[in-house]
Design a protein around this motif. Sequence first.
Motif, PDB file in Angstrom:
ATOM      1  N   ASN A  67      18.673 -12.061  15.312  1.00  0.00           N
ATOM      2  CA  ASN A  67      20.035 -11.583  15.044  1.00  0.00           C
ATOM      3  C   ASN A  67      19.981 -10.353  14.148  1.00  0.00           C
ATOM      4  O   ASN A  67      20.722 -10.235  13.180  1.00  0.00           O
ATOM      5  CB  ASN A  67      20.862 -12.697  14.393  1.00  0.00           C
TER       6      ASN A  67
ATOM      7  N   HIS B  96      19.289 -12.710   9.527  1.00  0.00           N
ATOM      8  CA  HIS B  96      18.506 -11.842  10.420  1.00  0.00           C
ATOM      9  C   HIS B  96      17.942 -12.655  11.579  1.00  0.00           C
ATOM     10  O   HIS B  96      17.663 -12.131  12.650  1.00  0.00           O
ATOM     11  CB  HIS B  96      17.377 -11.151   9.652  1.00  0.00           C
TER      12      HIS B  96
ATOM     13  N   SER C  27      23.141  -8.618  13.634  1.00  0.00           N
ATOM     14  CA  SER C  27      24.185  -9.443  13.000  1.00  0.00           C
ATOM     15  C   SER C  27      25.393  -9.673  13.907  1.00  0.00           C
ATOM     16  O   SER C  27      26.517  -9.821  13.437  1.00  0.00           O
ATOM     17  CB  SER C  27      24.647  -8.806  11.688  1.00  0.00           C
TER      18      SER C  27
END
Length: 396
Positions: free
Chosen positions: A291, A231, A294
């Motif tokens: 992120n 993450h 992803s």
Amino acid sequence: MSSEATIHSSQKLSKSGLRLAGIVVTVILVAVVVIGLITRATQASSLKTWTQEQAVPTVSVVVPEPGKTGSVLDLPGQLQAYTRAPIYAQVSGYLKEWKTDIGAPVKAGQLLGEIFTPELDQQLQQARADLASTKANADLAGVTAKRWQAMLGSDSVAQQDVDQRTADYTAKLAQMKAAQANVDRLEAAKAFARIVAPFDGVVTARDTDVGALINAGGGTGPELFVVSDIHKLRVYVQVPQRYGPSIRPGSNAVLMVPEYPGREFHAQVAATSNAVNTTSGTTLVQLQVDNADSQLMPGAFAHVRFNLPVDTTALRVPASSLIFDNAGLRVATVGEGDKVAFKKVNILFDYGKTVEIGSGLSAGDRVIDSPPDGIKDGDAVKIATDDATAKPHEKA
């Protein structure tokens, strides 16, 4: 008589005219020669003056200036998962089944696979039997010790016999506790037959399959699974020693990856090693990038761009003013008396049209832009502008 006198008089006039005409012609010829000599001398003097003027090259100069914006540092970086856990087997056996494959999101405690452990199961059964035996012996020793303790009050037994029975009970009780500890150890080992995720994340590797022989590696055997928390990602960059002090925790950077051309991701410096690698002369810098979607992958290569603060000590000049020869990297400046003075410099950063000079120049130097070939130290030059100080050069 009169005709002879007339003829004689005419002859005298003709001779006088010829003499006058000769004098006039001579004067004219002398004047022409003098004028020619004067003209040739004037032309020769003008040619000499023009030749001397042409021998002094005319140059244009620029004044070095500090940059208005800081330089940009573009470095390669490596993306890594925020948390990465390689999972090894802690018990030996055979893989009974696996529940998750690569790319599968998992929660903390979720079952990844299970190991069939027949040998461990037998050891656990034996340990439980030993525990039951030692517990029975301890119970019997306890009852016996109490009876002998009761008979001691009636003086029917000796104190030493009572002490022996009490000590026997204590020893049997210790044996029971040891057997219990052995059972607990084997049960804890049996629990590791269930391979579970240590935290929320994604399975990024599975290096086993059903029926594979599993050896308890303790970190030295092959990885069964790898669970990564992506993450957030960590970005590691090796920053040259010179720029290390300019990049501190909290600084911002831009991240670019090949799979998303033209797209920028924003990262922030989380920590620096505060040490210089003696082999590479660089400082390790760690950044963090969100992120949540992803889109970025751990292990990927990235370009990391830092916008450095303005260096007030550095000066910028046109790249065309640089001279690189067997004497090294230099620039030509116009010194006192409009004479050429070479100065050695070093480049901090190359912007293409301009370069940033770290040392060797002063703010008041007059730098020759595009110096003529063959120019030497001490040569006289003529500045192309009327102003002795040229206008600052245009920034790149």
